[in-house]
Design an enzyme around this catalytic site. Structure first.
Site, PDB file in Angstrom:
ATOM      1  N   ASP A   1       4.654  16.842   5.158  1.00 58.38           N
ATOM      2  CA  ASP A   1       5.287  15.655   4.576  1.00 58.38           C
ATOM      3  C   ASP A   1       5.821  14.814   5.723  1.00 58.38           C
ATOM      4  O   ASP A   1       5.941  15.285   6.858  1.00 58.38           O
ATOM      5  CB  ASP A   1       6.442  16.091   3.645  1.00 58.38           C
ATOM      6  CG  ASP A   1       7.246  14.902   3.126  1.00 58.38           C
ATOM      7  OD1 ASP A   1       6.626  13.915   2.693  1.00 58.38           O
ATOM      8  OD2 ASP A   1       8.488  14.954   3.177  1.00 58.38           O
TER       9      ASP A   1
ATOM     10  N   TYR B   1       7.390   7.238   5.973  1.00 54.11           N
ATOM     11  CA  TYR B   1       6.023   6.723   5.882  1.00 54.11           C
ATOM     12  C   TYR B   1       5.955   5.601   4.836  1.00 54.11           C
ATOM     13  O   TYR B   1       5.072   4.763   4.880  1.00 54.11           O
ATOM     14  CB  TYR B   1       5.060   7.829   5.435  1.00 54.11           C
ATOM     15  CG  TYR B   1       4.695   8.889   6.458  1.00 54.11           C
ATOM     16  CD1 TYR B   1       5.350   8.996   7.690  1.00 54.11           C
ATOM     17  CD2 TYR B   1       3.670   9.800   6.172  1.00 54.11           C
ATOM     18  CE1 TYR B   1       4.986   9.992   8.603  1.00 54.11           C
ATOM     19  CE2 TYR B   1       3.301  10.783   7.080  1.00 54.11           C
ATOM     20  CZ  TYR B   1       3.966  10.885   8.292  1.00 54.11           C
ATOM     21  OH  TYR B   1       3.595  11.876   9.173  1.00 54.11           O
ATOM     22  N   GLY B   2       6.886   5.633   3.895  1.00 52.07           N
ATOM     23  CA  GLY B   2       6.808   4.763   2.712  1.00 52.07           C
ATOM     24  C   GLY B   2       6.816   3.279   3.008  1.00 52.07           C
ATOM     25  O   GLY B   2       6.332   2.485   2.204  1.00 52.07           O
TER      26      GLY B   2
ATOM     27  N   CYS C   1       3.288  14.677   0.705  1.00 51.65           N
ATOM     28  CA  CYS C   1       3.904  13.350   0.770  1.00 51.65           C
ATOM     29  C   CYS C   1       3.067  12.411  -0.093  1.00 51.65           C
ATOM     30  O   CYS C   1       1.851  12.294   0.111  1.00 51.65           O
ATOM     31  CB  CYS C   1       3.902  12.882   2.223  1.00 51.65           C
ATOM     32  SG  CYS C   1       4.487  11.207   2.463  1.00 51.65           S
TER      33      CYS C   1
ATOM     34  N   CYS D   1       7.125  10.515  -5.753  1.00 50.85           N
ATOM     35  CA  CYS D   1       7.708  10.571  -4.410  1.00 50.85           C
ATOM     36  C   CYS D   1       8.391  11.921  -4.268  1.00 50.85           C
ATOM     37  O   CYS D   1       9.037  12.395  -5.216  1.00 50.85           O
ATOM     38  CB  CYS D   1       8.712   9.441  -4.217  1.00 50.85           C
ATOM     39  SG  CYS D   1       9.601   9.511  -2.643  1.00 50.85           S
TER      40      CYS D   1
ATOM     41  N   HIS E   1      10.987  12.833  -2.907  1.00 50.91           N
ATOM     42  CA  HIS E   1      12.446  12.862  -2.996  1.00 50.91           C
ATOM     43  C   HIS E   1      12.983  12.833  -4.425  1.00 50.91           C
ATOM     44  O   HIS E   1      14.116  13.220  -4.667  1.00 50.91           O
ATOM     45  CB  HIS E   1      13.033  11.665  -2.239  1.00 50.91           C
ATOM     46  CG  HIS E   1      13.077  11.859  -0.761  1.00 50.91           C
ATOM     47  ND1 HIS E   1      11.947  12.072  -0.017  1.00 50.91           N
ATOM     48  CD2 HIS E   1      14.112  11.870   0.102  1.00 50.91           C
ATOM     49  CE1 HIS E   1      12.290  12.202   1.252  1.00 50.91           C
ATOM     50  NE2 HIS E   1      13.593  12.076   1.353  1.00 50.91           N
TER      51      HIS E   1
END
Ligand code: DGL
Length: 278
Positions: free
Chosen positions: A18, A50-51, A81, A195, A197
């Site tokens: 990730d 990375y987003g 990820c 995502c 998270h």
């Protein structure tokens, strides 16, 4: 049957990477579903997030991360990820010598299984939403008409990192994102948490969503769906490790705050972590 040097052994680890610590939600789900598997986790914490980065950069970083995992003799790679899955799956599938699973297809399949109306909302990073990977996968898998509305929620990632999970500030931010999504998609019945998270925030997101939509909305997260997909793929390939209890080796490219933040995502103390350069 005699085993050859090139034959894949079930005891070889599964490699999981990730952009940072968020993929530990996938490790948590995989360890629960496949407790005998040896896991090697790489968090590219020096390069996170990375987003918000371009597709080219995310592909380049993903290739470096998978190279590291292959040097640990992994039997399978999980791209834990969503942003990396959205941008780099084609490249990774074409170049890696082992099976590669991403977050998008398992998450999309789980969302389709959960929807009754065929109206699905997707929450993700800017990159994941910009890639349109989820709408494409949902339409490809559905074989019927589905309405997909994706919403980038970039502020949710730092909130989860910070541990502001069941918190009024996090709730206010979620309310704003979900109110905007509601205006576009008033009759959705599934919210896909696209995502790494967001599983940490799912209780709060579920509560806010049920207030805003005022009808039942099912939350589906790609972490649990990925673990189930990994299990199915290992069974199909006869690569399941079943005899012993599995190990977890954790590597990061930067170790600032790793114990505190990593343990939050893993749901238990992270243990020893090795810092590496890619
Ligand atoms: N791991 C990313 C994802 O799932 C979130 C964090 C980042 O932006 O790197 O999309």
């Amino acid at each position: 049957v005699t085993s050859t040097a090139t034959e894949t052994k079930t005891s070889q680890p599964i490699g999981i990477f990730d952009s940072g610590v968020g993929g530990l939600t996938v490790v948590r789900a995989v360890a629960a579903m496949l407790p005998s598997e040896n896991l090697v986790y790489l968090g590219d914490t020096a390069r996170v997030p990375y987003g918000s980065k371009s597709a080219d950069t995310v592909v380049r970083y993903s290739v470096l991360s998978t190279r590291f995992l292959l040097s640990h003799d992994v039997k399978m790679v999980l791209v834990a990820c969503n942003t990396a899955s959205a941008f780099a799956m084609t490249e990774l599938r074409a170049t890696l010598p082992v099976p590669v699973l991403g977050a998008i297809e398992p998450g999309a399949a789980a969302a389709l299984a959960a929807t009754k109306t065929g109206r699905i909302g997707v929450l993700g990073t800017l990159g994941t939403v910009r890639s349109e990977a989820y709408p494409k996968a949902l339409r490809a898998l559905a074989g019927r008409d589905v309405e997909v509305m994706a919403k980038a929620c970039p502020l949710l990632v730092p909130l989860a990192d910070e541990g502001w999970i069941d918190d009024p500030v996090a709730e206010a931010i979620a309310r704003r994102y979900l109110t905007e999504l509601h205006a576009e998609a008033p009759s959705l019945d599934v919210l896909l948490l696209g995502c790494t998270h967001y599983p940490l925030l799912s209780r709060m997101l579920g509560r806010v969503a049920s207030q805003i939509w005022a009808h039942p909305v099912t939350l589906v997260d790609s972490a649990g769906a990925m673990a189930a997909a990994a299990k199915a793929e290992l069974q199909r390939l006869h690569l399941m490790h079943e005899s012993a209890s599995g190990t977890l080796s954790t590597y990061v490219t930067d170790d600032a705050r790793i114990d505190e933040v990593g343990s939050r995502f893993l749901g238990r103390p992270l243990g020893s972590v090795t810092r590496v350069d890619l």
